[in-house]
Design an enzyme around this catalytic site. Structure first.
Site, PDB file in Angstrom:
ATOM      1  N   SER A 100       0.656  -1.206   0.073  1.00 40.58           N
ATOM      2  CA  SER A 100       0.035  -0.090   0.091  1.00 40.58           C
ATOM      3  C   SER A 100       0.917   1.307  -0.088  1.00 40.58           C
ATOM      4  CB  SER A 100      -1.000  -0.060   1.260  1.00 40.58           C
ATOM      5  OG  SER A 100      -0.215  -0.142   2.421  1.00 40.58           O
ATOM      6  N   HIS A 137      -5.186  -3.100  -2.997  1.00 35.93           N
ATOM      7  CA  HIS A 137      -4.611  -2.389  -4.192  1.00 35.93           C
ATOM      8  C   HIS A 137      -4.476  -3.411  -5.422  1.00 35.93           C
ATOM      9  CE1 HIS A 137      -4.150   0.845  -1.485  1.00 35.93           C
ATOM     10  NE2 HIS A 137      -3.488   0.018  -0.618  1.00 35.93           N
ATOM     11  N   LYS A 179     -11.109   1.018  -2.288  1.00 36.62           N
ATOM     12  CA  LYS A 179      -9.918   1.569  -3.147  1.00 36.62           C
ATOM     13  C   LYS A 179     -10.496   1.615  -4.441  1.00 36.62           C
ATOM     14  CE  LYS A 179      -7.289   1.451   0.641  1.00 36.62           C
ATOM     15  NZ  LYS A 179      -6.991   0.388   1.324  1.00 36.62           N
TER      16      LYS A 179
HETATM   17  C1  LIG Z   1      -6.851   0.188   2.825  1.00 34.75           C
HETATM   18  C2  LIG Z   1      -6.141  -1.258   3.151  1.00 34.75           C
HETATM   19  C3  LIG Z   1      -6.805  -1.985   4.224  1.00 34.75           C
HETATM   20  C4  LIG Z   1      -7.888  -1.497   5.150  1.00 34.75           C
HETATM   21  O1  LIG Z   1      -9.235  -1.400   4.280  1.00 34.75           O
HETATM   22  P1  LIG Z   1     -10.547  -0.476   4.792  1.00 34.75           P
HETATM   23  O2  LIG Z   1     -11.640  -1.014   3.996  1.00 34.75           O
HETATM   24  O3  LIG Z   1      -9.973   0.960   4.265  1.00 34.75           O
HETATM   25  O4  LIG Z   1     -10.436  -0.801   6.244  1.00 34.75           O
HETATM   26  C5  LIG Z   1      -6.435  -3.291   4.537  1.00 34.75           C
HETATM   27  N1  LIG Z   1      -5.198  -3.594   3.691  1.00 34.75           N
HETATM   28  C6  LIG Z   1      -4.633  -3.005   2.751  1.00 34.75           C
HETATM   29  C7  LIG Z   1      -3.358  -3.428   2.122  1.00 34.75           C
HETATM   30  C8  LIG Z   1      -5.063  -1.609   2.361  1.00 34.75           C
HETATM   31  O5  LIG Z   1      -4.622  -0.830   1.805  1.00 34.75           O
END
Ligand SMILES: *Cc1c(COP(=O)(O)O)cnc(C)c1O
Length: 397
Positions: free
Chosen positions: A180, A208, A243
């Site tokens: 991320s 992602h 995302k």
């Molecule tokens: C954003 C993210 C999460 C958390 O997801 P949310 O729905 O925002 O709680 C988990 N793992 C990764 C790699 C992320 O980038």
């Protein structure tokens, strides 16, 4: 010590270390323009890679979904599971090539809930050192023997698998498919082969990767599909809807038995109110667009290539990320804060990422690209980056 005094001390420390965080208030989600304190800023910081958060079809579907009720009114197991949730789960299972999927309220909850349901004290969990905080917290909370390995290093992973095997118990390896804060991809083929060799379970976080990469058959499934891996190699696939889907919530996809098990044992699934029906309806529309409008992802990929070409011409210190996440490593927290403030003065909003989100000494600008950017906006960002970094070198603080 009094509560106030304790809080003051910790907050002062944060300020002193240049690690204090400040919330920015936007008038609306970036599209990619955002209005902050009455000023228009061009954002290169959101995870809305396909521009679906502000897509009119998604918003219309979400508005219609609100007709089903503003809230789910109970947890999924009581009466908070609607047909619209079932349809979303069906659609997620299809696009990930898995037997079934289960929707969670957030990715954080999906990771913590899954790790805690699958593992106990007798077991082992092995994590990449750069895993997302939610996987790290899940590894801590589940009480299993927690081992970490150097980022993306199969040799280091093998050593930890050997240690786990010597200790006994079940072993799960958890990695981000796309990291991320770095944007690089896990070496999934090697990692999956090691898991196979050691009888370890592989869990991949596709936060992602979902929606923006995959295989010919499963173009949206994420980095596992892109690496040629299916349910046999990656039995636990987690993805988020906040995302590329531009919405909120998350899911775990896998065998029917895995999903049945999580319904029984994943406490962050069980003990929380169901996802609002409007969110589920919006997510279904977003996935439909991912399927039927591949030009969105094509535009994103073209923007990534264009940014990297322009940044390389301008001698900006790029990493080898080929994803929408393009970090510029600046190292020092103070530099990152100065540079991001100057970019903001020039009308750009870029993520300034500092420890503890990233390791000490690796503070960075986290530039993210989206299908909704155009080439002249990317040109403008590169020009601003060049100008601001030159200023920074010319006038050290
Ligand atoms: C954003 C993210 C999460 C958390 O997801 P949310 O729905 O925002 O709680 C988990 N793992 C990764 C790699 C992320 O980038």
């Amino acid at each position: 010590m009094t509560l106030d005094k304790t809080l003051r001390q910790r907050l002062d420390e944060r300020h002193r270390d240049n690690l204090y965080r400040q919330i920015k208030t936007l008038e609306a989600a970036p599209s990619p323009i955002a209005v902050v304190d009455g000023r228009k800023l061009l954002t290169f910081s959101s995870n809305d890679y396909l521009g679906l958060a502000s897509h009119s079809e998604v918003i219309r579907a979400q508005q219609a979904g609100a007709e089903l009720g503003a809230g789910a009114t109970a947890s999924h197991l009581v009466n908070g599971h609607l047909q619209v949730h079932q349809q979303l789960q069906q659609s997620l299972a299809e696009v990930t090539g898995r037997e079934a999927a289960l929707v969670f309220s957030s990715g954080y909850m999906a990771n913590v809930g899954t790790l805690c349901a699958l593992l106990g004290r007798a077991d082992n969990v092995i994590s990449d050192k750069l895993n997302h905080a939610s996987l790290i917290d899940g590894a801590r909370l589940c009480g299993a023997n927690s081992l970490r390995f150097a980022h993306n290093d199969p040799v280091a992973l093998r050593r930890q698998l050997q240690r786990a095997a010597a200790r006994g118990g079940n072993t799960l390896v958890a990695v981000d498919g796309v990291y991320s804060m770095d944007g690089d991809r896990a070496q999934l083929a090697e990692i999956a082969a090691l898991c196979w060799e050691f009888d370890a379970w592989l869990m991949v976080d596709e936060a992602h990767g979902f929606g923006v990469m995959g295989s010919e058959q499963l173009p949206l499934a994420g980095s596992c599909a892109a690496a040629g891996l299916g349910q046999d190699e990656v039995p636990v696939l987690m993805g988020t809807l906040g995302k590329a889907a531009g919405n909120a919530g998350a899911f775990v996809a896998g065998s029917r038995m895995l999903i049945d098990f999580l319904v029984q044992f994943a406490r962050p699934y069980i003990y929380t109110t169901g996802m609002p029906p409007a969110v589920a309806a919006g997510c279904i529309a977003a996935i439909e667009l991912m399927r039927n409008a591949p030009e969105l992802n094509q535009r994103l990929q073209a923007n990534i290539t264009y940014f990297r070409r322009r940044a390389a011409q301008a001698n900006l210190p790029l990493t080898d990320s080929s994803s929408a996440i393009q970090p510029l490593l600046l190292g020092c927290e103070e530099t990152v804060m100065t540079v991001s403030k100057k970019l903001e003065q020039r009308g750009f909003l870029v993520g300034a990422i500092r420890p503890p989100t990233v390791p000490r000494g690796t503070a960075r600008l986290r530039i993210t690209l989206s299908a909704s950017h155009n080439h002249s906006q990317i040109d403008a960002l590169v020009d601003a980056l060049v100008a601001v970094l030159q200023e920074k070198i010319a006038v050290p603080l």
